[in-house]
Scaffold this active site. Structure first.
Site, PDB file in Angstrom:
ATOM      1  N   ALA A  92      -4.833  30.427  48.206  1.00 25.10           N
ATOM      2  CA  ALA A  92      -6.215  30.361  48.694  1.00 25.10           C
ATOM      3  C   ALA A  92      -7.143  30.853  47.580  1.00 25.10           C
ATOM      4  O   ALA A  92      -6.693  31.321  46.536  1.00 25.10           O
ATOM      5  CB  ALA A  92      -6.365  31.230  49.940  1.00 25.10           C
ATOM      6  N   TRP A  93      -8.453  30.789  47.830  1.00 24.04           N
ATOM      7  CA  TRP A  93      -9.422  31.108  46.766  1.00 24.04           C
ATOM      8  C   TRP A  93      -9.943  32.527  46.811  1.00 24.04           C
ATOM      9  O   TRP A  93     -10.743  32.919  45.973  1.00 24.04           O
ATOM     10  CB  TRP A  93     -10.614  30.133  46.819  1.00 24.04           C
ATOM     11  N   ASN A  94      -9.502  33.320  47.793  1.00 24.87           N
ATOM     12  CA  ASN A  94     -10.157  34.634  47.924  1.00 24.87           C
ATOM     13  C   ASN A  94      -9.599  35.694  46.971  1.00 24.87           C
ATOM     14  O   ASN A  94     -10.336  36.544  46.493  1.00 24.87           O
ATOM     15  CB  ASN A  94     -10.125  35.108  49.379  1.00 24.87           C
ATOM     16  N   LYS A 148       0.152  26.049  42.684  1.00 23.89           N
ATOM     17  CA  LYS A 148      -1.125  25.333  42.741  1.00 23.89           C
ATOM     18  C   LYS A 148      -2.199  26.261  43.303  1.00 23.89           C
ATOM     19  O   LYS A 148      -2.165  26.621  44.477  1.00 23.89           O
ATOM     20  CB  LYS A 148      -1.029  24.092  43.642  1.00 23.89           C
ATOM     21  N   THR A 197      -3.879  24.429  57.762  1.00 27.85           N
ATOM     22  CA  THR A 197      -3.107  24.004  56.588  1.00 27.85           C
ATOM     23  C   THR A 197      -1.671  24.495  56.715  1.00 27.85           C
ATOM     24  O   THR A 197      -0.721  23.766  56.406  1.00 27.85           O
ATOM     25  CB  THR A 197      -3.743  24.555  55.295  1.00 27.85           C
ATOM     26  N   GLU A 209       1.304  32.840  54.752  1.00 28.43           N
ATOM     27  CA  GLU A 209       0.321  33.916  54.902  1.00 28.43           C
ATOM     28  C   GLU A 209      -0.985  33.255  55.293  1.00 28.43           C
ATOM     29  O   GLU A 209      -1.673  32.675  54.447  1.00 28.43           O
ATOM     30  CB  GLU A 209       0.153  34.672  53.572  1.00 28.43           C
ATOM     31  N   CYS A 232      -8.187  37.851  54.441  1.00 30.61           N
ATOM     32  CA  CYS A 232      -7.457  37.351  55.618  1.00 30.61           C
ATOM     33  C   CYS A 232      -7.177  38.430  56.646  1.00 30.61           C
ATOM     34  O   CYS A 232      -7.180  38.174  57.837  1.00 30.61           O
ATOM     35  CB  CYS A 232      -6.148  36.732  55.168  1.00 30.61           C
ATOM     36  N   GLU A 246       5.442  39.216  52.364  1.00 31.58           N
ATOM     37  CA  GLU A 246       5.270  39.393  50.927  1.00 31.58           C
ATOM     38  C   GLU A 246       5.364  40.896  50.633  1.00 31.58           C
ATOM     39  O   GLU A 246       5.245  41.733  51.511  1.00 31.58           O
ATOM     40  CB  GLU A 246       3.920  38.824  50.466  1.00 31.58           C
TER      41      GLU A 246
HETATM   42  P1  NDP Z   1      -6.896  26.319  52.971  1.00 34.28           P
HETATM   43  O1  NDP Z   1      -5.900  26.377  54.066  1.00 34.28           O
HETATM   44  O2  NDP Z   1      -8.000  25.364  53.077  1.00 34.28           O
HETATM   45  O3  NDP Z   1      -6.155  26.028  51.585  1.00 34.28           O
HETATM   46  C1  NDP Z   1      -5.073  26.806  51.118  1.00 34.28           C
HETATM   47  C2  NDP Z   1      -4.366  26.065  49.993  1.00 34.28           C
HETATM   48  O4  NDP Z   1      -3.585  24.985  50.537  1.00 34.28           O
HETATM   49  C3  NDP Z   1      -5.317  25.412  48.992  1.00 34.28           C
HETATM   50  O5  NDP Z   1      -4.768  25.512  47.695  1.00 34.28           O
HETATM   51  C4  NDP Z   1      -5.359  23.991  49.497  1.00 34.28           C
HETATM   52  O6  NDP Z   1      -5.772  23.082  48.528  1.00 34.28           O
HETATM   53  C5  NDP Z   1      -3.921  23.771  49.893  1.00 34.28           C
HETATM   54  N1  NDP Z   1      -3.709  22.655  50.811  1.00 34.28           N
HETATM   55  C6  NDP Z   1      -4.594  22.075  51.659  1.00 34.28           C
HETATM   56  N2  NDP Z   1      -3.988  21.089  52.365  1.00 34.28           N
HETATM   57  C7  NDP Z   1      -2.700  21.053  51.971  1.00 34.28           C
HETATM   58  C8  NDP Z   1      -1.558  20.273  52.352  1.00 34.28           C
HETATM   59  N3  NDP Z   1      -1.616  19.335  53.293  1.00 34.28           N
HETATM   60  N4  NDP Z   1      -0.384  20.524  51.737  1.00 34.28           N
HETATM   61  C9  NDP Z   1      -0.275  21.502  50.811  1.00 34.28           C
HETATM   62  N5  NDP Z   1      -1.317  22.254  50.403  1.00 34.28           N
HETATM   63  C10 NDP Z   1      -2.519  22.055  50.984  1.00 34.28           C
HETATM   64  O7  NDP Z   1      -7.423  27.824  52.816  1.00 34.28           O
HETATM   65  P2  NDP Z   1      -8.612  28.360  51.903  1.00 34.28           P
HETATM   66  O8  NDP Z   1      -8.305  28.122  50.477  1.00 34.28           O
HETATM   67  O9  NDP Z   1      -9.903  27.880  52.486  1.00 34.28           O
HETATM   68  O10 NDP Z   1      -8.472  29.942  52.142  1.00 34.28           O
HETATM   69  C11 NDP Z   1      -8.974  30.582  53.259  1.00 34.28           C
HETATM   70  C12 NDP Z   1      -7.882  30.806  54.297  1.00 34.28           C
HETATM   71  O11 NDP Z   1      -6.783  31.487  53.712  1.00 34.28           O
HETATM   72  C13 NDP Z   1      -8.323  31.681  55.444  1.00 34.28           C
HETATM   73  O12 NDP Z   1      -7.896  31.146  56.669  1.00 34.28           O
HETATM   74  C14 NDP Z   1      -7.621  32.998  55.191  1.00 34.28           C
HETATM   75  O13 NDP Z   1      -7.427  33.754  56.325  1.00 34.28           O
HETATM   76  C15 NDP Z   1      -6.359  32.560  54.540  1.00 34.28           C
HETATM   77  N6  NDP Z   1      -5.798  33.634  53.745  1.00 34.28           N
HETATM   78  C16 NDP Z   1      -4.656  34.265  54.174  1.00 34.28           C
HETATM   79  C17 NDP Z   1      -4.137  35.328  53.487  1.00 34.28           C
HETATM   80  C18 NDP Z   1      -2.879  35.996  53.922  1.00 34.28           C
HETATM   81  O14 NDP Z   1      -2.205  36.585  53.090  1.00 34.28           O
HETATM   82  N7  NDP Z   1      -2.501  35.953  55.194  1.00 34.28           N
HETATM   83  C19 NDP Z   1      -4.786  35.841  52.281  1.00 34.28           C
HETATM   84  C20 NDP Z   1      -5.926  35.064  51.874  1.00 34.28           C
HETATM   85  C21 NDP Z   1      -6.416  34.022  52.607  1.00 34.28           C
HETATM   86  P3  NDP Z   1      -7.337  22.684  48.556  1.00 34.28           P
HETATM   87  O15 NDP Z   1      -8.087  23.956  48.407  1.00 34.28           O
HETATM   88  O16 NDP Z   1      -7.459  21.794  47.397  1.00 34.28           O
HETATM   89  O17 NDP Z   1      -7.573  22.020  49.889  1.00 34.28           O
END
Ligand code: NDP
Length: 480
Positions: free
Chosen positions: A150-152, A175, A231, A249, A283, A454
Site C-alpha cells: 500500500a502507499w501509506n 510491487k 483488494t 494485511e 491501517c 508480520e
Molecule cells: P489497495 O487495496 O487499493 O492496493 C494495495 C496494493 O494492491 C496496491 O499496490 C495495488 O496496486 C495492488 N492491487 C490492486 N488490485 C490488485 C489485484 N487485483 N491484484 C494484485 N494487486 C492488486 O490499497 P491502498 O494502496 O489504497 O492502501 C490503503 C489500504 O491499505 C487501506 O485499506 C489500509 O487499511 C490498508 N493497509 C493495511 C495495512 C495492514 O498492515 N493491515 C497497512 C497499511 C495499509 P494499485 O495501487 O496500482 O491499485
C-alpha cells in the site's frame, strides 16, 4: 525531477526500463510537484523479474543462514547511514512530515531487517523419537514470494515483507503502490550494495493488473499483500486458485476504548496518535473512539484543544506535525466521508474542512453506531467518538464490525484492561498505549482484516514450510 530514479524497475540486480509501459507520474503531495516519471511493468519486465527471482532462489536458500544474515546486516547499516536522505525521499513520496519519516518509516524497516537477520539462523526443525525409528522436520523456505504494498508506509512495508522472506531463504518480487513507488527501489539498490546476489529482491512498478499478474504466476509460492479488504479478497481468491500461501494485511475500523478511570491526557494523546499520525492513513488506527460517559466531557474538551493546536504545514519543515494526504484521489474520498458524516447528522467537534491543496483538517465527530463514519474505513484524519456506559455494552459494540485488525483499552484498572482485551476480536491490541508496532511483537488481524502475521517469531511460520522426514532404522515390516 528531483526524485527521478535511474529506471522504473530493479530486476536481477540492476535497473531496468521499458518505456512502453503505462506512465506513472509521482507527485510530492506537499506541493503537487511532479518528482519522478516512471512506467508500469510490461509483460516482459514481469517475466524478467519472475524468471530471475525463481532462478536465483535455490542458491540463496542453500547458503548458510548466517551468511544471508550478514548481508542483511550490511543493508541495515547502509539504511542507518543514509537515514536522512531516505527520510527526505519518503516525505517526497508520501507527503508525510519529515519528523515522522525520520522516526518511523525506514527506522522501523531497518529494525525488521535487523531482527530477522538475528532470528533466521536460529530457525531449526525438530527431532521426533518414534521408539527406534525417528522423524525429523526441516523448515524450508516457501520459494518465490510476491510482495504487494500500500502507499501509506511504502518503505516500511517493503522492509517488513523482505526481512522475513529473504532472511529465511526466499526470493521476492515486490510491487509498490504506483502512488509511492520510490522507497522500494532504494531498498533493492541497498541490498545489492550490501552484497545480496542478483535476483533475490526485485521491484517492479505498476497498477493493480501488475499485482494480479504476479500473484497468479505458477512459479510464485506465496503472496503477501498490504492493502484494502476488497483488494485482499481478490488477491486471496486468485492465490487460492494456485494453492499459494498468503499473508493479508488489510484495512480496519479499530476500537479504542477509554474507561472513565483512564488518565485523560494519555488517552487523548493516544486517540490523536491513532487518528492523526500520517494524516490518519494508518491501517491499525483506532478510528472508533469509545469514551465512557463519566469522562466524556473532559475527554472531548482536551481532545478539541489539543487537536486545534496541531501544527500543519510544509512536510519538509521539521516543525510540521501534520501533512497532506497522499493523493488527490484519497483527498476526495476523505472529504466525501466528512460530507456524509455531516449529512447523517454527526456532531462536528473540530475540523471538518479542507486545509488547502491536499490537506484535510484533523477532524473529530461525535457519532452513533449506525452512521457510516462508525462503520467504514476512511483512511484519513477523521476520528469518530462514541459514548458508552458499561463494559459489557462496549465490548459488544466494539466487536460489531467485519474488521478485526487492532484494538486498544485505556483504564487504570489493569484487571479490567486484560479482561476486555481478552474479549475483543482483534489481532493486534494495546493496553494504555496505541499503535506501537515494534518488530518483536506480532502484527496482524482477525476477521476480514487479514490473515497471517508480520514481524516477530510468528512471521517465520508464514515464510517457511515444514518438511517431515521419517527415518527407518530396522528391517521393513511388510505384509506382502
Ligand atoms: P489497495 O487495496 O487499493 O492496493 C494495495 C496494493 O494492491 C496496491 O499496490 C495495488 O496496486 C495492488 N492491487 C490492486 N488490485 C490488485 C489485484 N487485483 N491484484 C494484485 N494487486 C492488486 O490499497 P491502498 O494502496 O489504497 O492502501 C490503503 C489500504 O491499505 C487501506 O485499506 C489500509 O487499511 C490498508 N493497509 C493495511 C495495512 C495492514 O498492515 N493491515 C497497512 C497499511 C495499509 P494499485 O495501487 O496500482 O491499485
Amino acid at each position: 525531477m528531483r526524485a527521478q530514479p535511474q529506471a522504473s524497475h530493479f530486476v536481477n540486480g540492476d535497473w531496468l526500463e521499458d518505456a512502453s509501459g503505462a506512465p506513472i507520474e509521482v507527485i510530492y503531495p506537499g506541493t503537487g510537484e511532479v518528482i519522478a516519471r516512471l512506467h508500469a511493468a510490461t509483460p516482459a519486465v514481469i517475466e524478467a523479474a519472475l524468471a530471475g527471482a525463481h532462478a536465483a532462489q535455490g542458491a540463496w536458500a542453500a547458503m548458510r543462514p548466517v551468511e544471508r544474515s550478514r548481508i542483511l546486516m550490511r543493508a541495515v547499516a547502509l539504511i542507518r547511514e543514509r537515514a536522512e536522505e531516505l527520510a527526505v525521499l519518503e516525505t517526497l513520496d508520501t507527503g508525510k512530515p519529515i519528523q515522522e519519516t525520520r522516526a518511523a518509516d525506514w527506522p522501523s524497516g531497518a529494525d525488521a531487517l535487523e531482527y530477522f537477520a538475528g532470528l533466521a539462523p536460529t530457525v531449526t526443525g525438530e527431532m521426533i523419537p518414534l521408539g527406534g525409528d525417528f522423524a525429523y522436520t526441516i523448515r524450508e523456505p516457501v520459494g518465490l514470494c510476491v510482495g504487494i504494498g500500500a502507499w501509506n508506509y511504502p518503505s516500511q512495508i517493503a522492509c517488513w515483507k523482505a526481512a522475513p522472506a529473504l532472511s529465511l531463504g526466499n526470493a521476492m518480487v515486490f510491487k509498490p503502490s504506483e502512488v509511492t513507488p520510490l522507497g522500494a527501489l532504494k531498498l533493492a539498490e541497498i541490498f545489492i550494495e550490501a552484497g545480496m546476489p542478483a535476483g533475490i529482491f526485485n521491484v517492479v512498478q505498476g497498477y493493480g493488473a501488475v499485482g494480479a499478474a504476479l500473484a497468479t504466476d505458477s512459479r510464485v509460492a506465496k503472496v503477501s499483500l498490504t492493502g484494502s479488504v476488497p483488494t485482499g479478497r481478490r488477491v486471496y481468491a486468485a492465490a487460492a486458485e494456485g494453492m499459494k500461501h498468503v499473508t493479508m494485511e488489510l484495512g480496519g475500523k479499530s476500537p479504542l476504548i477509554i474507561f472513565d478511570d483512564a488518565d485523560v491526557e494519555s488517552a487523548v494523546g493516544a486517540a490523536m496518535l491513532g487518528n492523526f499520525y500520517s494524516s490518519g492513513q494508518v491501517c491499525s488506527n483506532g478510528t472508533r473512539v469509545f469514551v465512557q460517559r463519566g469522562i466524556r466531557e473532559r475527554f472531548l474538551a482536551r481532545l478539541k484543544a489539543r487537536t486545534e493546536a496541531i501544527v500543519a504545514g510544509d512536510p519538509l519543515d521539521e516543525t510540521t506535525q501534520f501533512g497532506p494526504l497522499v493523493s488527490a484521489a484519497q483527498h476526495g474520498k476523505v472529504m466525501a466521508h466528512i460530507a456524509q458524516a455531516k449529512a447523517e447528522g454527526a456532531r462536528l467537534v473540530t475540523g471538518g474542512g479542507a486545509g488547502g491543496a491536499l490537506f484535510v483538517q484533523p477532524t473529530v465527530f461525535e457519532v452513533t453506531d449506525d452512521m457510516a463514519l462508525a462503520r467504514e474505513e476512511v483512511f484519513g484524519p477523521v476520528m469518530a467518538v462514541l459514548t458508552f456506559d458499561t463494559e459489557e455494552e462496549v465490548i459488544a459494540r466494539a466487536n460489531g464490525t467485519e474488521y478485526g485488525l487492532a484494538a486498544g483499552v485505556f483504564t487504570a484498572d489493569l484487571a479490567r484492561g486484560h479482561r476486555v482485551i481478552g474479549r475483543l476480536q482483534a489481532g493486534t491490541c494495546w493496553i494504555n498505549a496505541y499503535n506501537l508496532t515494534p518488530v518483536e511483537m506480532p502484527f496482524g488481524a482477525v476477521k476480514a482484516s487479514g490473515i497471517g502475521r508480520e514481524n516477530s517469531k510468528a512471521a517465520v511460520e508464514h515464510y517457511t514450510q515444514v518438511k517431515a522426514v521419517y527415518v527407518g532404522t530396522g528391517p521393513v515390516d511388510s505384509p506382502y
